[in-house]
Scaffold this motif. Sequence first.
Motif, short mmCIF file in Angstrom:
data_model
loop_
_atom_site.label_atom_id
_atom_site.label_comp_id
_atom_site.label_asym_id
_atom_site.label_seq_id
_atom_site.Cartn_x
_atom_site.Cartn_y
_atom_site.Cartn_z
N GLY A 17 0.96 -1.18 0.00
CA GLY A 17 0.03 0.06 -0.04
C GLY A 17 0.91 1.35 -0.06
O GLY A 17 0.62 2.24 -0.63
N SER A 18 2.07 1.16 0.68
CA SER A 18 2.95 2.41 0.78
C SER A 18 3.34 2.69 -0.48
O SER A 18 3.58 3.76 -1.17
N VAL A 19 3.93 1.59 -1.23
CA VAL A 19 4.51 1.88 -2.31
C VAL A 19 3.51 2.24 -3.49
O VAL A 19 3.96 3.17 -4.38
N ALA A 20 2.29 1.74 -3.43
CA ALA A 20 1.40 2.24 -4.46
C ALA A 20 0.85 3.62 -4.39
O ALA A 20 0.73 4.13 -5.11
N ALA A 21 0.85 4.18 -3.10
CA ALA A 21 0.57 5.46 -2.87
C ALA A 21 1.41 6.36 -3.33
O ALA A 21 1.38 7.42 -4.16
N ALA A 22 2.74 6.17 -3.20
CA ALA A 22 3.89 6.91 -3.78
C ALA A 22 3.99 6.74 -5.22
O ALA A 22 4.15 7.90 -5.98
N GLY A 23 3.61 5.60 -5.76
CA GLY A 23 3.75 5.54 -7.40
C GLY A 23 2.40 6.18 -7.97
O GLY A 23 2.62 7.08 -8.97
N MET A 24 1.24 6.22 -7.34
CA MET A 24 0.20 6.89 -7.97
C MET A 24 0.27 8.42 -7.83
O MET A 24 -0.13 9.07 -8.77
N LEU A 25 0.82 8.91 -6.74
CA LEU A 25 1.19 10.49 -6.58
C LEU A 25 2.21 10.88 -7.89
O LEU A 25 1.58 11.94 -8.65
N LEU A 26 3.18 10.30 -8.11
CA LEU A 26 3.96 10.41 -9.37
C LEU A 26 3.23 10.42 -10.65
O LEU A 26 3.37 11.02 -11.49
N GLY A 27 2.44 9.00 -10.83
CA GLY A 27 1.77 9.07 -11.90
C GLY A 27 0.90 9.98 -12.42
O GLY A 27 0.35 10.33 -13.48
N TRP B 281 -14.80 18.71 -12.09
CA TRP B 281 -14.66 19.90 -10.97
C TRP B 281 -13.43 20.34 -10.74
O TRP B 281 -13.30 21.51 -10.58
N PHE B 282 -12.43 19.62 -10.90
CA PHE B 282 -11.00 19.90 -10.57
C PHE B 282 -10.00 19.58 -12.02
O PHE B 282 -10.09 20.57 -12.84
N SER B 283 -9.60 18.58 -12.04
CA SER B 283 -8.80 17.89 -13.23
C SER B 283 -8.74 16.52 -13.05
O SER B 283 -8.70 15.90 -11.83
N LEU B 284 -8.37 15.74 -14.17
CA LEU B 284 -8.07 14.44 -13.98
C LEU B 284 -6.95 13.83 -13.42
O LEU B 284 -6.90 13.05 -12.36
N PRO B 285 -5.69 14.88 -13.45
CA PRO B 285 -4.72 14.42 -12.47
C PRO B 285 -4.98 14.55 -11.10
O PRO B 285 -4.68 13.57 -10.30
N MET B 286 -5.83 15.52 -10.68
CA MET B 286 -6.09 15.63 -9.19
C MET B 286 -7.03 14.47 -8.96
O MET B 286 -6.88 14.15 -7.73
#
Length: 374
Positions: free
Chosen positions: A270-280, A344-349
Amino acid sequence: MFFALDGFLFAGWVVRIPAIKQQTGASTSTLGLALLGVSAGAVITMMLTGRLCRRYGSHAVTVACGVLLPLSIALPAQTHSALSLGLVLLVFGAAYGGMNVAMNSAAVDLVAELRRPVMPSFHAAFSLGGMVGAGLGGLVAGGLSASTHLFLLAGIGLLVTAFAGPALLRHRPARTAPEAHTPQRQPQRKLDPRARRIVVLFGVIALCTAYGEGALADWGALHLEQDLDAHPGLAAAGYALFALTMTIGRLTGTLLLERLGQTRTLVLGGSVAAAGMLLGALAPTVWLALAGFAVTGLGLANIFPVAVGRAGELAGPSGVAAASTLGYGGMLLGPPAIGFLADWFSLPMALTTVALLAAAAAALGYGARNATHA
């Protein structure tokens, strides 16, 4: 082969979502509502599939769904409105959900017989099928229409089922044998409240990670193409890369579980996935976003199989169905939530919510440490 077929067909569909969005003229938010059909159809049928598995056997139900799923995949490319797309995706989702419960129930039986945590290996086959399906989709995206592509996938799926189905039907699950291991492996026994709470807990962990898998499947290619100006073929390769790293993670999942145990595997993933998705989600270039997708695949790889496998150990097909239903509730919430947040915001957000739920899965995995074997 059925796990691989499931991933292959699903990936073949998701890489054509941008083309079908254009074909139907749907906005981002209405596309999100239409995509809800896949998850809604899956969730509706999952509990029913658990009962069918107990009555007819998980092998027979797997083969039946192996016929229905290829037949339904050709339907989305025949639609020309968001409403009709959503309706046919209900059918596709029903077949997809039934397949997932049935084949996972069969896999849980084999895991119990082998007495080794090999569940990630089955899910590795799903990811490998997804990688091949997405890669093939990227190659043909510029040359074949979505209709022709999905029709060909339907034919391949029926051929695989015709080849593999008879072999599966000849074998009965070993879990009905008198020497079936552990008292937990008796789904007919009424679960005590604590066991039921544990099944729900692992179902919520599955929900958090299925949200991420669904988000990358449904919105990953569109994010790369729309926000980062990637070529359609390169955008399709985003999901293929995610599936590749998830396959690698799952192929090593048995070793990881034997070395680290369930709790550390869940928390680390879960920790690795969270970091990776913030980058993605937030990377300014296509290549950095692809790197983020790859890291996310490694992180998410073993969380869903561990959660569903543990629920199956506790409650048999009913546990698989319950955890899978909660898990695919993540896919149920994901498409419309990301669609509306993108408007409402953007797809990246909107995609950063994947990182938030991956972190939540890590926290819940740590909280479940007393309910796991390690």
